[in-house]
Design an enzyme around this catalytic site. Structure first.
Site, mmCIF file in Angstrom:
data_model
loop_
_atom_site.group_PDB
_atom_site.id
_atom_site.type_symbol
_atom_site.label_atom_id
_atom_site.label_comp_id
_atom_site.label_asym_id
_atom_site.label_seq_id
_atom_site.Cartn_x
_atom_site.Cartn_y
_atom_site.Cartn_z
ATOM 1 N N CYS A 1 0.869 -1.181 0.000
ATOM 2 C CA CYS A 1 0.000 0.000 0.000
ATOM 3 C C CYS A 1 0.903 1.227 0.000
ATOM 4 O O CYS A 1 2.096 1.116 -0.288
ATOM 5 C CB CYS A 1 -0.965 -0.020 1.184
ATOM 6 N N ALA A 2 0.383 2.381 0.311
ATOM 7 C CA ALA A 2 1.176 3.606 0.234
ATOM 8 C C ALA A 2 2.253 3.667 1.320
ATOM 9 O O ALA A 2 3.412 3.915 1.036
ATOM 10 C CB ALA A 2 0.271 4.830 0.313
#
Length: 160
Positions: free
Chosen positions: A115-116
Protein backbone atom coordinates in the site's frame (compact mmCIF):
# COMPACT_ATOMS: atom_id res chain seq x y z
CA UNK A 1 4.61 -9.05 68.29
CA UNK A 2 3.77 -10.83 65.02
CA UNK A 3 0.22 -11.34 66.30
CA UNK A 4 -0.21 -7.58 66.78
CA UNK A 5 0.80 -6.95 63.12
CA UNK A 6 -1.72 -9.53 61.91
CA UNK A 7 -4.54 -8.02 63.94
CA UNK A 8 -3.64 -4.46 62.99
CA UNK A 9 -3.28 -5.16 59.28
CA UNK A 10 -6.73 -6.73 59.00
CA UNK A 11 -8.78 -3.62 59.85
CA UNK A 12 -6.34 -1.38 57.98
CA UNK A 13 -6.86 -3.46 54.83
CA UNK A 14 -10.62 -3.19 55.24
CA UNK A 15 -10.42 0.60 55.67
CA UNK A 16 -8.23 1.01 52.57
CA UNK A 17 -10.43 -1.33 50.54
CA UNK A 18 -13.51 0.61 51.66
CA UNK A 19 -11.98 3.93 50.57
CA UNK A 20 -11.01 2.47 47.18
CA UNK A 21 -14.54 1.16 46.68
CA UNK A 22 -16.01 4.54 47.70
CA UNK A 23 -13.77 6.22 45.11
CA UNK A 24 -14.78 3.90 42.25
CA UNK A 25 -18.48 3.96 43.12
CA UNK A 26 -18.72 7.72 42.61
CA UNK A 27 -20.64 8.22 39.32
CA UNK A 28 -17.93 10.29 37.61
CA UNK A 29 -15.14 7.93 38.65
CA UNK A 30 -17.18 4.91 37.61
CA UNK A 31 -17.70 6.46 34.16
CA UNK A 32 -13.98 7.17 33.82
CA UNK A 33 -13.17 3.61 34.84
CA UNK A 34 -15.61 2.29 32.23
CA UNK A 35 -14.05 4.48 29.50
CA UNK A 36 -10.59 3.28 30.54
CA UNK A 37 -11.61 -0.38 30.34
CA UNK A 38 -13.30 0.01 26.95
CA UNK A 39 -10.37 1.89 25.41
CA UNK A 40 -7.94 -0.68 26.81
CA UNK A 41 -9.98 -3.52 25.33
CA UNK A 42 -10.06 -1.80 21.92
CA UNK A 43 -6.30 -1.28 22.05
CA UNK A 44 -5.68 -4.93 22.91
CA UNK A 45 -7.99 -5.96 20.07
CA UNK A 46 -5.98 -3.90 17.57
CA UNK A 47 -2.66 -5.25 18.81
CA UNK A 48 -3.92 -8.83 18.83
CA UNK A 49 -5.01 -8.60 15.16
CA UNK A 50 -1.78 -8.05 13.31
CA UNK A 51 -1.54 -8.20 9.56
CA UNK A 52 1.21 -10.19 7.97
CA UNK A 53 4.84 -10.07 8.91
CA UNK A 54 6.54 -6.92 7.67
CA UNK A 55 9.33 -7.43 5.12
CA UNK A 56 11.80 -4.96 3.68
CA UNK A 57 11.68 -4.13 -0.02
CA UNK A 58 14.81 -6.23 -0.61
CA UNK A 59 13.35 -9.24 1.21
CA UNK A 60 10.10 -8.84 -0.73
CA UNK A 61 12.00 -8.98 -4.02
CA UNK A 62 13.80 -12.12 -2.84
CA UNK A 63 10.48 -13.79 -1.93
CA UNK A 64 9.02 -12.97 -5.31
CA UNK A 65 12.04 -14.04 -7.36
CA UNK A 66 13.13 -17.10 -5.39
CA UNK A 67 9.73 -18.58 -4.59
CA UNK A 68 7.53 -17.33 -7.42
CA UNK A 69 5.50 -14.98 -5.29
CA UNK A 70 3.48 -11.93 -6.20
CA UNK A 71 3.03 -8.32 -5.11
CA UNK A 72 -0.60 -7.40 -4.45
CA UNK A 73 -1.13 -3.64 -4.51
CA UNK A 74 -4.17 -2.69 -2.42
CA UNK A 75 -4.04 1.02 -3.22
CA UNK A 76 -6.68 2.76 -5.31
CA UNK A 77 -6.19 2.88 -9.08
CA UNK A 78 -5.33 6.59 -9.13
CA UNK A 79 -2.57 5.98 -6.54
CA UNK A 80 -1.18 3.04 -8.49
CA UNK A 81 -1.00 5.10 -11.70
CA UNK A 82 1.45 7.48 -9.98
CA UNK A 83 3.88 4.61 -9.45
CA UNK A 84 3.68 0.85 -8.98
CA UNK A 85 5.92 -2.19 -8.82
CA UNK A 86 6.35 -4.00 -12.12
CA UNK A 87 4.31 -7.20 -12.19
CA UNK A 88 2.20 -6.28 -9.17
CA UNK A 89 -1.49 -7.20 -9.15
CA UNK A 90 -3.79 -4.23 -8.55
CA UNK A 91 -6.56 -5.15 -6.17
CA UNK A 92 -7.92 -2.18 -4.18
CA UNK A 93 -8.54 -3.10 -0.56
CA UNK A 94 -12.29 -2.53 -0.82
CA UNK A 95 -12.53 -5.17 -3.59
CA UNK A 96 -9.90 -7.62 -2.33
CA UNK A 97 -12.38 -10.01 -0.66
CA UNK A 98 -14.44 -10.22 -3.85
CA UNK A 99 -11.45 -10.92 -6.11
CA UNK A 100 -9.56 -13.62 -4.21
CA UNK A 101 -10.09 -16.09 -7.07
CA UNK A 102 -7.63 -14.06 -9.16
CA UNK A 103 -4.92 -14.88 -6.60
CA UNK A 104 -5.75 -18.58 -6.24
CA UNK A 105 -2.52 -19.75 -7.94
CA UNK A 106 -0.53 -17.93 -5.23
CA UNK A 107 -2.28 -19.62 -2.28
CA UNK A 108 0.87 -21.56 -1.28
CA UNK A 109 3.40 -19.01 -2.58
CA UNK A 110 4.64 -15.76 -1.02
CA UNK A 111 2.18 -12.89 -1.31
CA UNK A 112 3.53 -9.44 -0.44
CA UNK A 113 0.77 -6.89 0.12
CA UNK A 114 1.66 -3.31 -0.82
CA UNK A 115 0.00 0.00 0.00
CA UNK A 116 1.18 3.61 0.23
CA UNK A 117 2.81 3.61 3.67
CA UNK A 118 2.01 0.27 5.30
CA UNK A 119 -1.42 0.85 6.88
CA UNK A 120 -3.89 -0.70 4.42
CA UNK A 121 -1.59 -3.62 3.71
CA UNK A 122 -2.14 -4.97 7.24
CA UNK A 123 -5.88 -5.16 6.55
CA UNK A 124 -5.15 -6.83 3.22
CA UNK A 125 -2.95 -9.40 4.97
CA UNK A 126 -5.74 -10.21 7.42
CA UNK A 127 -8.16 -10.80 4.54
CA UNK A 128 -5.71 -13.09 2.74
CA UNK A 129 -4.80 -15.00 5.92
CA UNK A 130 -8.47 -15.51 6.71
CA UNK A 131 -8.99 -16.83 3.15
CA UNK A 132 -6.30 -19.47 3.72
CA UNK A 133 -3.27 -17.98 1.99
CA UNK A 134 -0.24 -19.54 3.64
CA UNK A 135 2.64 -17.11 3.19
CA UNK A 136 1.38 -13.53 3.44
CA UNK A 137 3.52 -10.53 4.36
CA UNK A 138 3.30 -6.79 3.99
CA UNK A 139 5.85 -4.42 2.50
CA UNK A 140 7.28 -2.59 5.49
CA UNK A 141 6.76 1.13 4.87
CA UNK A 142 4.75 0.49 1.71
CA UNK A 143 5.52 1.95 -1.69
CA UNK A 144 7.17 4.91 0.06
CA UNK A 145 9.85 2.60 1.48
CA UNK A 146 10.27 0.98 -1.94
CA UNK A 147 10.85 4.36 -3.54
CA UNK A 148 13.14 5.49 -0.70
CA UNK A 149 15.26 2.36 -1.26
CA UNK A 150 15.80 3.55 -4.84
CA UNK A 151 13.95 0.63 -6.40
CA UNK A 152 12.21 1.12 -9.75
CA UNK A 153 8.57 2.07 -10.11
CA UNK A 154 6.52 2.09 -13.28
CA UNK A 155 4.63 5.32 -13.85
CA UNK A 156 1.35 5.78 -15.66
CA UNK A 157 -0.75 2.84 -16.84
CA UNK A 158 -1.09 -0.15 -14.54
CA UNK A 159 -0.69 -2.46 -17.51
CA UNK A 160 2.89 -3.79 -17.43
Amino acid sequence: MPEALTLASGPLFIVIFGKIMDFFLQPLNLGLLLIMLISGALLVRQVARPGGKAVSPQAAIAFKDREGGVFVDVREEHEVAVGHIKGSVLMPLKTLSDNLAKLEKYRKKPVVVVCAAGQRSAAGCRILNKAGFENVSQLDGGIQAWEKAGLPLLRGSTKD
